[in-house]
Design a protein around this motif. Structure first.
Motif, PDB file in Angstrom:
ATOM      1  N   LEU A 230       1.112   2.508   2.084  1.00 13.11           N
ATOM      2  CA  LEU A 230       2.776   2.937   2.954  1.00 13.11           C
ATOM      3  C   LEU A 230       3.223   1.604   2.528  1.00 13.11           C
ATOM      4  CD1 LEU A 230       1.125   4.126   5.707  1.00 13.11           C
ATOM      5  CD2 LEU A 230       2.266   5.545   4.597  1.00 13.11           C
ATOM      6  N   THR A 231       3.079   0.494   1.864  1.00 10.57           N
ATOM      7  CA  THR A 231       3.570  -0.026   1.987  1.00 10.57           C
ATOM      8  C   THR A 231       3.991  -1.207   0.515  1.00 10.57           C
ATOM      9  OG1 THR A 231       2.579  -2.100   3.184  1.00 10.57           O
ATOM     10  CG2 THR A 231       3.898  -0.834   4.510  1.00 10.57           C
ATOM     11  N   ARG A 232       3.797  -0.290  -0.219  1.00 10.81           N
ATOM     12  CA  ARG A 232       3.894  -1.113  -2.571  1.00 10.81           C
ATOM     13  C   ARG A 232       4.704  -1.928  -1.935  1.00 10.81           C
ATOM     14  NH1 ARG A 232       0.246   1.450  -4.842  1.00 10.81           N
ATOM     15  NH2 ARG A 232      -1.398   2.664  -3.645  1.00 10.81           N
ATOM     16  N   GLY A 233       5.728  -1.429  -1.664  1.00 12.85           N
ATOM     17  CA  GLY A 233       7.038  -1.881  -1.922  1.00 12.85           C
ATOM     18  C   GLY A 233       6.746  -3.666  -1.231  1.00 12.85           C
ATOM     19  N   ASN A 234       6.682  -3.543   0.108  1.00  6.04           N
ATOM     20  CA  ASN A 234       6.498  -4.833   0.660  1.00  6.04           C
ATOM     21  C   ASN A 234       5.142  -5.357   1.178  1.00  6.04           C
ATOM     22  OD1 ASN A 234       7.974  -6.372   2.949  1.00  6.04           O
ATOM     23  ND2 ASN A 234       6.985  -5.047   4.437  1.00  6.04           N
ATOM     24  N   PRO A 235       4.119  -6.104   0.213  1.00  5.71           N
ATOM     25  CA  PRO A 235       3.578  -6.184   0.345  1.00  5.71           C
ATOM     26  C   PRO A 235       2.536  -7.086   2.157  1.00  5.71           C
ATOM     27  CG  PRO A 235       4.276  -7.117  -1.230  1.00  5.71           C
ATOM     28  CD  PRO A 235       5.323  -6.313  -0.568  1.00  5.71           C
ATOM     29  N   VAL A 236       3.909  -8.387   1.601  1.00  7.20           N
ATOM     30  CA  VAL A 236       4.014  -8.877   2.980  1.00  7.20           C
ATOM     31  C   VAL A 236       3.694  -8.663   4.727  1.00  7.20           C
ATOM     32  CG1 VAL A 236       5.474 -11.150   3.745  1.00  7.20           C
ATOM     33  CG2 VAL A 236       5.682 -10.808   1.188  1.00  7.20           C
ATOM     34  N   SER A 237       3.816  -7.039   3.936  1.00  2.71           N
ATOM     35  CA  SER A 237       3.927  -6.637   6.036  1.00  2.71           C
ATOM     36  C   SER A 237       2.040  -6.176   6.530  1.00  2.71           C
ATOM     37  CB  SER A 237       4.633  -5.575   6.077  1.00  2.71           C
ATOM     38  OG  SER A 237       4.133  -4.670   5.062  1.00  2.71           O
ATOM     39  N   ILE A 238       1.947  -6.397   5.330  1.00  7.40           N
ATOM     40  CA  ILE A 238       0.205  -6.691   5.746  1.00  7.40           C
ATOM     41  C   ILE A 238      -0.616  -7.484   5.882  1.00  7.40           C
ATOM     42  CG2 ILE A 238       0.462  -4.418   4.494  1.00  7.40           C
ATOM     43  CD1 ILE A 238      -1.583  -5.499   2.567  1.00  7.40           C
ATOM     44  N   VAL A 239       0.225  -9.248   5.619  1.00 10.11           N
ATOM     45  CA  VAL A 239      -0.389 -10.122   6.068  1.00 10.11           C
ATOM     46  C   VAL A 239      -1.415 -10.389   7.551  1.00 10.11           C
ATOM     47  CG1 VAL A 239       0.639 -12.433   6.580  1.00 10.11           C
ATOM     48  CG2 VAL A 239       0.733 -11.317   4.013  1.00 10.11           C
ATOM     49  N   PRO A 240      -0.557  -9.896   8.404  1.00 11.78           N
ATOM     50  CA  PRO A 240      -1.392 -10.195  10.059  1.00 11.78           C
ATOM     51  C   PRO A 240      -2.100  -9.632   9.932  1.00 11.78           C
ATOM     52  CG  PRO A 240       1.556  -9.051   9.931  1.00 11.78           C
ATOM     53  CD  PRO A 240       1.153  -9.579   8.519  1.00 11.78           C
ATOM     54  N   THR A 241      -2.159  -7.938   9.109  1.00 13.68           N
ATOM     55  CA  THR A 241      -3.827  -7.269   9.922  1.00 13.68           C
ATOM     56  C   THR A 241      -5.013  -7.650   8.825  1.00 13.68           C
ATOM     57  OG1 THR A 241      -2.675  -5.536  10.164  1.00 13.68           O
ATOM     58  CG2 THR A 241      -4.887  -5.024   9.445  1.00 13.68           C
ATOM     59  N   LEU A 242      -4.705  -8.274   7.343  1.00 16.10           N
ATOM     60  CA  LEU A 242      -5.159  -9.464   6.954  1.00 16.10           C
ATOM     61  C   LEU A 242      -5.903 -10.159   7.207  1.00 16.10           C
ATOM     62  CD1 LEU A 242      -3.908  -9.039   2.940  1.00 16.10           C
ATOM     63  CD2 LEU A 242      -5.746  -8.264   3.517  1.00 16.10           C
ATOM     64  N   CYS A 243      -5.290 -10.468   8.218  1.00 17.98           N
ATOM     65  CA  CYS A 243      -5.427 -12.585   8.395  1.00 17.98           C
ATOM     66  C   CYS A 243      -6.194 -12.059   9.877  1.00 17.98           C
ATOM     67  CB  CYS A 243      -3.839 -13.255   8.904  1.00 17.98           C
ATOM     68  SG  CYS A 243      -3.441 -14.085   7.483  1.00 17.98           S
ATOM     69  N   ALA A 244      -5.766 -10.984  10.422  1.00 16.42           N
ATOM     70  CA  ALA A 244      -7.349 -10.582  11.676  1.00 16.42           C
ATOM     71  C   ALA A 244      -8.177  -9.876  10.277  1.00 16.42           C
ATOM     72  CB  ALA A 244      -6.270  -9.021  12.254  1.00 16.42           C
TER      73      ALA A 244
END
Length: 328
Positions: A230-244
């Motif tokens: 869903l966020t291909r154009g905004n990869p930074v937005s999934i950083v919190p989930t990756l960090c969790a």
């Protein structure tokens, strides 16, 4: 193959690669908002096409005459793979009726599939009528013009739990999601993405705060795939989930898996060193690298470089940041 034939083959491959390059750097048409279209994963961002064109031409889209025929063929295959059309499909195959002491409602099972790639993974979520209704109301506030011709199934005073009404709504909600996704600005909006991911993320972070790391990790791993689509154009937005996910793996004593997801998060923050997760993530990665016997000096250098540029302030740990997410 003689020399003339070899040169001819190289020229044909170069021309083919050129055609692929031209295709991949073409921005989507203005009609995209009104017609459902597949989103091309390698298309150039419209915000700064000239800059992106230069970056593309100097990076992966730069075949040269020194390549062998075999190298050109491999390059061509890679370009075709990257330019494969990608879109999401929404299916609502089933429902279930939930009854509590004072309430009764229908949960709609939504399966989200990605087409146009080799990825066969699917995401499964459940939403009720009131969730769809809230999404519609929120989207009308922000996208009144785009939503002008979008119809929404109305409530009925009676018969909400009959098979006929439920089946009608299944089809209506499927078409509704398909139509929303076909409109570029809506499918990229936080409100649309939150509808598809936020309930699961809230549950996962609640488990994380409660020390239920196995359950939290299970949910987060389900959600991250959908978030990435869903966020291909905004990869930074999934950083919190990756960090969790890093935090869960670390507390479950899976340092190798924690490091793997930490690398994914760091790659998305390479040019976003002011992001609130950057330093806590670096510190965690240094600890994990040391524990795994990996090179941590380059990570340490990045940390020292950041500290030299910033005023010394207390930075929260990665776990402290994670448990604060989705706190109402």
């Amino acid at each position: 193959m003689d020399q003339d034939s070899h040169c001819t083959a190289e020229r044909e491959l170069l021309e083919a690669v050129s055609r692929i390059t031209t295709f991949s750097t073409t921005s989507p048409s203005d009609e995209e908002q009104n017609q459902p279209k597949a989103e091309v994963s390698c298309q150039v961002r419209k915000e700064n096409p000239e800059k992106d064109d230069l970056q593309d031409s100097s990076a992966s889209l730069s075949p040269n005459s020194s390549m062998t025929t075999k190298e050109l063929q491999e390059y061509w295959r890679n370009e075709k793979r990257q330019c494969r059309q990608v879109k999401l499909l929404f299916e609502i195959p089933s429902t279930r009726i939930v009854e509590h002491h004072l309430s009764k409602y229908v949960m709609y099972k939504i399966i989200i599939l990605q087409t146009g790639s080799f990825d066969s993974n699917k995401s499964v979520i459940e939403r009720r009528y009131s969730d769809f209704e809230k999404l519609h109301r929120n989207l009308l506030e922000e996208f009144s013009e785009e939503m002008e011709d979008v119809t929404f199934p109305k409530k009925t005073l009676t018969g909400n739990f009959t098979e006929e009404i439920i089946n009608e709504r299944k089809l209506a909600f499927k078409d509704y999601l398909r139509l929303l996704y076909s409109m570029k600005y809506i499918r990229r909006s936080k409100k649309f993405i939150d509808f598809l991911t936020r309930p699961e993320l809230q549950e996962a972070y609640g488990c994380l705060r409660g020390g239920q790391y196995t359950k939290a990790l299970e949910i987060l791993l389900e959600v991250i795939g959908l978030q990435e689509r869903l966020t291909r154009g905004n990869p930074v937005s999934i950083v919190p989930t990756l960090c969790a996910i890093v935090v869960c793996h670390k507390d479950l004593e899976n340092p190798a898996s924690a490091f793997e997801y930490g690398e994914k998060a760091l790659s998305r923050l390479r040019v976003h060193t002011s992001h609130r997760y950057y330093i806590p993530l670096l510190e965690t990665m240094i600890t994990l690298a040391y524990e795994l016997g990996k090179d941590f000096l380059s990570l340490q250098e990045k940390l020292e470089e950041w500290k030299a540029k910033k005023d010394p302030i207390r930075v929260l740990t990665l776990k402290e940041l994670a448990v604060r997410e989705y706190v109402q």
